[in-house]
Design a protein around this motif. Structure first.
Motif, PDB file in Angstrom:
ATOM      1  N   GLU A 202      63.165  29.541  10.860  1.00 35.53           N
ATOM      2  CA  GLU A 202      61.933  28.950  11.366  1.00 35.53           C
ATOM      3  C   GLU A 202      62.125  27.506  11.786  1.00 35.53           C
ATOM      4  O   GLU A 202      61.638  27.090  12.842  1.00 35.53           O
ATOM      5  N   ASN A 203      62.846  26.721  10.964  1.00 36.52           N
ATOM      6  CA  ASN A 203      63.043  25.308  11.287  1.00 36.52           C
ATOM      7  C   ASN A 203      64.284  24.832  10.545  1.00 36.52           C
ATOM      8  O   ASN A 203      64.212  24.441   9.375  1.00 36.52           O
ATOM      9  N   GLU A 204      65.412  24.862  11.231  1.00 42.88           N
ATOM     10  CA  GLU A 204      66.675  24.518  10.585  1.00 42.88           C
ATOM     11  C   GLU A 204      66.717  23.052  10.187  1.00 42.88           C
ATOM     12  O   GLU A 204      67.208  22.703   9.109  1.00 42.88           O
ATOM     13  N   GLY A 205      66.204  22.175  11.042  1.00 43.28           N
ATOM     14  CA  GLY A 205      66.229  20.753  10.729  1.00 43.28           C
ATOM     15  C   GLY A 205      65.432  20.415   9.493  1.00 43.28           C
ATOM     16  O   GLY A 205      65.867  19.619   8.644  1.00 43.28           O
ATOM     17  N   ARG A 206      64.261  21.010   9.348  1.00 38.44           N
ATOM     18  CA  ARG A 206      63.438  20.744   8.173  1.00 38.44           C
ATOM     19  C   ARG A 206      64.113  21.253   6.909  1.00 38.44           C
ATOM     20  O   ARG A 206      64.037  20.608   5.855  1.00 38.44           O
ATOM     21  N   ALA A 207      64.765  22.436   6.996  1.00 40.41           N
ATOM     22  CA  ALA A 207      65.455  22.972   5.821  1.00 40.41           C
ATOM     23  C   ALA A 207      66.595  22.053   5.386  1.00 40.41           C
ATOM     24  O   ALA A 207      66.819  21.849   4.186  1.00 40.41           O
ATOM     25  N   GLU A 208      67.312  21.478   6.340  1.00 40.52           N
ATOM     26  CA  GLU A 208      68.398  20.567   5.992  1.00 40.52           C
ATOM     27  C   GLU A 208      67.863  19.273   5.397  1.00 40.52           C
ATOM     28  O   GLU A 208      68.479  18.685   4.501  1.00 40.52           O
ATOM     29  N   LEU A 209      66.720  18.797   5.887  1.00 45.19           N
ATOM     30  CA  LEU A 209      66.115  17.598   5.313  1.00 45.19           C
ATOM     31  C   LEU A 209      65.685  17.826   3.870  1.00 45.19           C
ATOM     32  O   LEU A 209      65.624  16.887   3.072  1.00 45.19           O
ATOM     33  N   MET A 210      65.403  19.079   3.526  1.00 42.97           N
ATOM     34  CA  MET A 210      65.029  19.410   2.151  1.00 42.97           C
ATOM     35  C   MET A 210      66.248  19.588   1.249  1.00 42.97           C
ATOM     36  O   MET A 210      66.104  19.867   0.054  1.00 42.97           O
ATOM     37  N   GLY A 211      67.450  19.442   1.806  1.00 43.43           N
ATOM     38  CA  GLY A 211      68.664  19.468   0.997  1.00 43.43           C
ATOM     39  C   GLY A 211      69.447  20.760   1.045  1.00 43.43           C
ATOM     40  O   GLY A 211      70.445  20.898   0.323  1.00 43.43           O
ATOM     41  N   TYR A 212      69.050  21.734   1.872  1.00 41.17           N
ATOM     42  CA  TYR A 212      69.761  23.002   1.955  1.00 41.17           C
ATOM     43  C   TYR A 212      70.877  22.930   2.985  1.00 41.17           C
ATOM     44  O   TYR A 212      70.709  22.309   4.045  1.00 41.17           O
ATOM     45  N   ASP A 213      71.996  23.555   2.671  1.00 43.82           N
ATOM     46  CA  ASP A 213      73.121  23.621   3.597  1.00 43.82           C
ATOM     47  C   ASP A 213      72.908  24.816   4.527  1.00 43.82           C
ATOM     48  O   ASP A 213      73.255  25.950   4.196  1.00 43.82           O
ATOM     49  N   ALA A 214      72.325  24.548   5.678  1.00 45.54           N
ATOM     50  CA  ALA A 214      72.003  25.628   6.606  1.00 45.54           C
ATOM     51  C   ALA A 214      73.260  26.299   7.132  1.00 45.54           C
ATOM     52  O   ALA A 214      73.290  27.517   7.323  1.00 45.54           O
ATOM     53  N   ARG A 215      74.303  25.537   7.359  1.00 44.71           N
ATOM     54  CA  ARG A 215      75.527  26.111   7.930  1.00 44.71           C
ATOM     55  C   ARG A 215      76.172  27.116   6.983  1.00 44.71           C
ATOM     56  O   ARG A 215      76.630  28.174   7.412  1.00 44.71           O
ATOM     57  N   LEU A 216      76.204  26.784   5.694  1.00 45.03           N
ATOM     58  CA  LEU A 216      76.813  27.702   4.726  1.00 45.03           C
ATOM     59  C   LEU A 216      76.001  28.981   4.609  1.00 45.03           C
ATOM     60  O   LEU A 216      76.562  30.089   4.583  1.00 45.03           O
ATOM     61  N   ARG A 217      74.689  28.858   4.539  1.00 39.71           N
ATOM     62  CA  ARG A 217      73.837  30.051   4.396  1.00 39.71           C
ATOM     63  C   ARG A 217      73.904  30.935   5.627  1.00 39.71           C
ATOM     64  O   ARG A 217      73.920  32.165   5.524  1.00 39.71           O
TER      65      ARG A 217
END
Length: 346
Positions: A202-217
């Motif tokens: 839904e929003n990769e940038g927001r998820a990364e700002l929350m501390g999640y590693d989007a690339r790994l997931r």
């Protein structure tokens, strides 16, 4: 949503799927049903990474063919199917993990990601077609070029090479594999990992700002889809008893995408329905030569996009939601004060 309703919904879906799979041999041959179930597993692999991860992969056929070839080569060299089945899942999983890490950590956009996966599939296709010479062999297995690899051991009872699994027993194995994959995918999506993966879609940038590693997931999700496609390739190799470079073809890659679109993205049942419906339609169309099958399947895709943007699963879900139900009017408790009108409406 609490865990109990999700668990109940999973059990209901698995029970309904098991009932349908058990009754299906009453209306069609198990030989045909087996390949339809294999197509359903393959479609589910793309439905997972595209519908829930937002990753449009044009190279799902690469993992499908890689699983089939890995199984065939290992079965010839080992002589039975237990370890080859595991290798047929593990090799596409590992390859998809490495490929996904390169793409996602390289910050490739959606367009370039689709191009890379498509190119990888075409490389496999061209390479396998060019392996006709005797020099192209892995152990005792010759790759065979465009003729493929025939005559390898089919699926057998683990540890018992002489007890081969075919006909009705093979269909039962494919049906159980579909139910297990469906349950695994549903559990994965209900887990914290799956919820974060959907949030990244839904929003990769927001998820990364929350501390999640989007690339790994995204890499892990991509690898899981590759492993599921590899399982479909293993089952197809045992069903067809031959593997050819056509498994890596562009037509095969496009067909998987069409299954997901027609069935309905964003659901687990949609890709399965699309694969079964279009796979059976392809089987019926193959028995006639009056009209080109590709034109008919193309027309089905265009009409489904125009008339059913959410796919067959979306139409069925909307029809179920519009089904008349007996509504119960909530009773007002005795002595409870009536809601006062707003001062603006007074």
């Amino acid at each position: 949503m609490s865990a109990r309703p999700q668990l109940r919904g999973t059990f209901v879906a698995l029970a309904a799927g098991a009932a349908i799979l058990a009754l299906a041999p009453l209306v069609a041959e198990t030989y045909t049903l087996s390949v339809l179930v294999i197509y359903a597993i393959l479609a589910l692999s793309l439905g997972l990474i595209w519908g829930f991860g937002g990753i449009l992969c044009f190279g799902q056929a690469a993992f499908y063919g890689l699983g089939a070839y890995t199984y065939a080569i290992a079965a010839i060299n080992i002589g039975e199917s237990t370890l080859p089945v595991l290798l047929g899942i593990a090799v596409p999983f590992a390859f998809a993990f490495v490929l996904g890490a390169v793409m996602f950590y390289g910050r490739l956009s959606d367009v370039y990601l689709g191009v890379v996966t498509l190119v990888v599939t075409l490389i496999f296709f061209r390479f396998m077609n060019a392996t006709a010479g005797p020099a192209f062999a892995i152990g005792e297995a010759r790759l065979g070029g465009f003729n493929g690899i025939p005559g390898f051991p089919i699926l057998n009872v683990p540890g018992q090479p002489r007890w081969e699994i075919y006909d009705g027993a093979f269909y039962a194995v494919c049906a159980v594999a579909l139910l297990l994959v469906y349950g695994l995918v549903r559990w994965l999506l209900a887990s914290p990992f799956g919820r974060v993966a959907v949030a990244i879609r839904e929003n990769e940038g927001r998820a990364e700002l929350m501390g999640y590693d989007a690339r790994l997931r995204k890499t892990v999700l991509f690898a899981v889809g590759g492993g599921i496609a590899g399982l479909a390739g293993v089952l197809y190799a045992s069903w067809a008893e031959i593997v050819t470079p056509g498994l890596f073809s562009l037509a095969q890659s496009a067909e998987i995408i069409v299954w997901c679109i027609v069935g309905g993205l964003g659901t687990l049942a949609g890709p399965i329905i699309g694969a079964v419906v279009l796979g059976y339609a392809k089987f019926l169309l193959g028995q006639q030569s009056v009209i080109d099958n590709t034109l008919i399947l193309g027309a089905i895709l265009v009409l489904s996009v125009l008339l059913m943007p959410r796919g067959i699963a979306g139409v069925l879900g909307a029809a179920w939601g519009r089904a008349p139900r007996r509504a119960r009017r909530p009773r007002r408790r005795a002595g409870a004060p009536r809601r006062l009108r707003s001062l603006d409406r007074a």
